[in-house]
Design a protein around this motif. Structure first.
Motif, mmCIF file in Angstrom:
data_model
loop_
_atom_site.group_PDB
_atom_site.id
_atom_site.type_symbol
_atom_site.label_atom_id
_atom_site.label_comp_id
_atom_site.label_asym_id
_atom_site.label_seq_id
_atom_site.Cartn_x
_atom_site.Cartn_y
_atom_site.Cartn_z
ATOM 1 N N ARG A 2 -78.448 -46.898 -39.820
ATOM 2 C CA ARG A 2 -77.631 -45.673 -39.786
ATOM 3 C C ARG A 2 -78.503 -44.437 -39.994
ATOM 4 N NH1 ARG A 2 -73.894 -49.022 -42.938
ATOM 5 N NH2 ARG A 2 -71.974 -49.381 -41.780
ATOM 6 N N ASP A 48 -78.911 -41.275 -37.482
ATOM 7 C CA ASP A 48 -78.700 -39.881 -37.884
ATOM 8 C C ASP A 48 -79.932 -39.036 -37.570
ATOM 9 O OD1 ASP A 48 -76.169 -40.468 -38.792
ATOM 10 O OD2 ASP A 48 -76.754 -40.612 -40.913
ATOM 11 N N ARG A 58 -75.503 -46.715 -34.630
ATOM 12 C CA ARG A 58 -74.279 -46.143 -34.039
ATOM 13 C C ARG A 58 -73.186 -47.195 -33.919
ATOM 14 N NH1 ARG A 58 -78.252 -43.502 -30.842
ATOM 15 N NH2 ARG A 58 -78.030 -45.085 -29.207
ATOM 16 N N GLN A 77 -71.660 -47.812 -37.389
ATOM 17 C CA GLN A 77 -70.785 -46.724 -37.782
ATOM 18 C C GLN A 77 -69.474 -46.755 -37.005
ATOM 19 O OE1 GLN A 77 -71.276 -44.991 -40.386
ATOM 20 N NE2 GLN A 77 -69.388 -43.800 -40.157
ATOM 21 N N TRP A 91 -67.247 -49.362 -38.476
ATOM 22 C CA TRP A 91 -66.646 -48.922 -39.744
ATOM 23 C C TRP A 91 -65.508 -47.940 -39.482
ATOM 24 C CZ3 TRP A 91 -66.029 -44.219 -42.203
ATOM 25 C CH2 TRP A 91 -65.646 -44.284 -43.540
ATOM 26 N N GLU A 92 -65.721 -46.989 -38.578
ATOM 27 C CA GLU A 92 -64.698 -45.989 -38.290
ATOM 28 C C GLU A 92 -63.468 -46.609 -37.645
ATOM 29 O OE1 GLU A 92 -66.777 -43.203 -35.882
ATOM 30 O OE2 GLU A 92 -67.805 -42.244 -37.583
ATOM 31 N N ARG A 134 -69.267 -42.842 -46.181
ATOM 32 C CA ARG A 134 -68.760 -43.187 -44.861
ATOM 33 C C ARG A 134 -69.223 -44.555 -44.375
ATOM 34 N NH1 ARG A 134 -72.466 -42.157 -40.563
ATOM 35 N NH2 ARG A 134 -74.388 -41.146 -41.246
ATOM 36 N N VAL A 135 -69.840 -45.339 -45.238
ATOM 37 C CA VAL A 135 -70.332 -46.634 -44.780
ATOM 38 C C VAL A 135 -69.800 -47.814 -45.594
ATOM 39 C CG1 VAL A 135 -72.444 -45.610 -43.890
ATOM 40 C CG2 VAL A 135 -72.437 -46.541 -46.196
#
Length: 204
Positions: free
Chosen positions: A25, A29, A59, A62, A65-66, A89-90
């Motif tokens: 991640r 970023d 990506r 993430q 997770w989202e 956020r993880v």
């Protein structure tokens, strides 16, 4: 609390997985912020192909997770605690929250708040295995908290403190504006938790 070699090995493997996922991640970023993948590769002393592969993995993690049903709730809890986005956020499960506490990324108060407010999955979501038996655990349910305690990620006092907080929530009257509250679920998992506790770990 003494832990078995199996529990220590499970915890070490989970620590390694969390570290690797954080790495992917972070690279993703960095690729978004850096002028080019080549610039990131130069800093890491690796090839651009490796950077591209790692960023793609980050990506994907993430996005997964989202896409989770609880992602927004967990992020909201993290924001209430003032956790940095790189952590808030993880977090994908109560077990991972306990892991991050054991890594020093969360304070004791923060992990108590998180794990007593977590949107736990229902045990009714258990799936079936090859022999058509219901599998023993459900990721994201209270099973994660029990596993974290068994692995030594949460000590006895902390485990009790979280369970006590859940008990108080279960006993509190539901908000009049939302009668379909999750407190019923917390009451159910708390009762089951007590029944699953080891005899040596009696409630005080």
């Amino acid at each position: 609390m003494a832990t078995s070699w199996r529990s220590r090995l499970y915890a070490a493997a989970a620590h390694r997985r969390v570290g690797e996922e954080d790495w992917y991640r972070t690279v993703a970023d960095a690729v978004e912020e850096a002028p080019s993948q080549a610039a990131v590769a130069n800093v890491l002393h690796t090839s651009q192909a490796n950077v591209s592969r790692w960023a793609a993995r980050g990506r994907k993690l993430q996005a997964q997770w989202e896409a989770g049903a609880s992602g927004n709730q967990i992020q909201a809890l993290a924001e209430q605690l003032g956790l940095p986005p790189s952590i808030g956020r993880v977090m994908a499960s109560p077990y991972e929250a306990a892991l991050r506490y054991s890594r020093g990324q969360l304070t004791r108060d923060q992990v108590v708040y998180l794990l007593s407010s977590w949107p736990y999955r229902s045990w009714n979501s258990r799936t079936r295995g090859e022999q058509d038996d219901v599998l023993a655990t459900v990721n994201g349910s209270f099973d994660d908290l029990i596993a974290a305690h068994s692995a030594g990620l949460l000590d006895d006092d902390l485990y009790d403190e979280i369970a006590d907080a859940l008990e108080r929530k279960a006993a509190a009257p539901p908000p009049t504006s939302d009668p379909q509250t999750e407190l019923t679920e917390h009451a159910t998992v708390y009762t089951t938790l007590i029944s699953l506790e080891q005899p040596a770990h009696a409630r005080r």
